[in-house]
Design an enzyme around this catalytic site. Structure first.
Site, PDB file in Angstrom:
ATOM      1  CD  GLU A 108      54.109  14.486  39.473  1.00  0.00           C
ATOM      2  OE1 GLU A 108      55.139  14.391  40.292  1.00  0.00           O
ATOM      3  OE2 GLU A 108      52.761  14.417  40.001  1.00  0.00           O
ATOM      4  CB  CYS A 137      53.406  10.290  39.039  1.00  0.00           C
ATOM      5  SG  CYS A 137      52.101  10.845  39.783  1.00  0.00           S
TER       6      CYS A 137
END
Length: 203
Positions: A108, A137
């Site tokens: 991510e 993330c």
């Protein structure tokens, strides 16, 4: 005065109120109606929270297969793709590269950095990840103000198979934020994502 009944309520009314309080309990002391599962729970059913029109749901499900492809090419099998809700197209994708020495290079994070470098407006795009974003993330996704986040395998499942994780559900990070809430979809295509995490990679 009875300390359990300081207002002087009759014994009959007190017992009636107590009975109402325990009525939801089934035999064995288990709640008859369980609370809804949180995003970080091991429940297997797909769940869509927020704005997910049917065509976008279908696009996200299709995009998960692409995210899995990136995950399979990575040492740590995590992948993420960026989806344009306007047409359901996958704009870009990437896998985890943290084995290269950058512990923050989760799929991510790599995706957000690549999208920002390319000038892609994250606020109008969806991030589809093979697994529930870790707190790092998750925070980055919230700060980026992406329109939505969809993931497959939960953190709870990763922990169950022996992967080291920070056990904070994505939904808890979102709940703690005062920024706009992204739409959230979880346990999407776990038939594709869970097999990625049957064993823990070495090294």
């Amino acid at each position: 005065m009875n300390p359990l009944n300081p207002q002087g309520t009759s014994r009959r009314r007190f017992l009636h109120t107590t009975a109402l309080a325990v009525a939801p309990l089934a035999a064995g002391g288990v709640l008859a109606t369980a609370p809804p599962a949180r995003a970080g729970s091991p429940s297997r059913a797909a769940c869509w929270e927020g704005d997910w029109p049917p065509r976008l749901r279908a696009a996200v499900a299709d995009a998960m297969a692409e995210a899995v492809r990136y995950a399979r090419a990575a040492h740590w099998p995590f992948g993420a793709v960026l989806v344009d809700p306007a047409d359901g197209a996958v704009v870009m994708g990437v896998g985890n590269t943290s084995e290269g020495g950058d512990a923050t290079a989760h799929a991510e994070m790599n995706l957000l950095r690549r999208a920002a470098a390319a000038g892609v407006p994250l606020r109008s795009h969806i991030v589809v990840s093979t697994a529930e974003p870790c707190p790092m993330c998750a925070g980055a996704l919230v700060w980026s103000r992406v329109r939505g986040v969809a993931y497959g395998t939960s953190i709870a499942h990763l922990v169950a198979v022996g992967m080291s994780q920070i056990e904070v559900p994505f939904a808890d990070i979102v709940d703690a934020s005062t920024m706009p809430r992204p739409s959230l979809a979880h346990h999407i295509r776990t038939d594709l994502t869970d097999p990625l995490y049957r064993t823990v990679p070495q090294g």
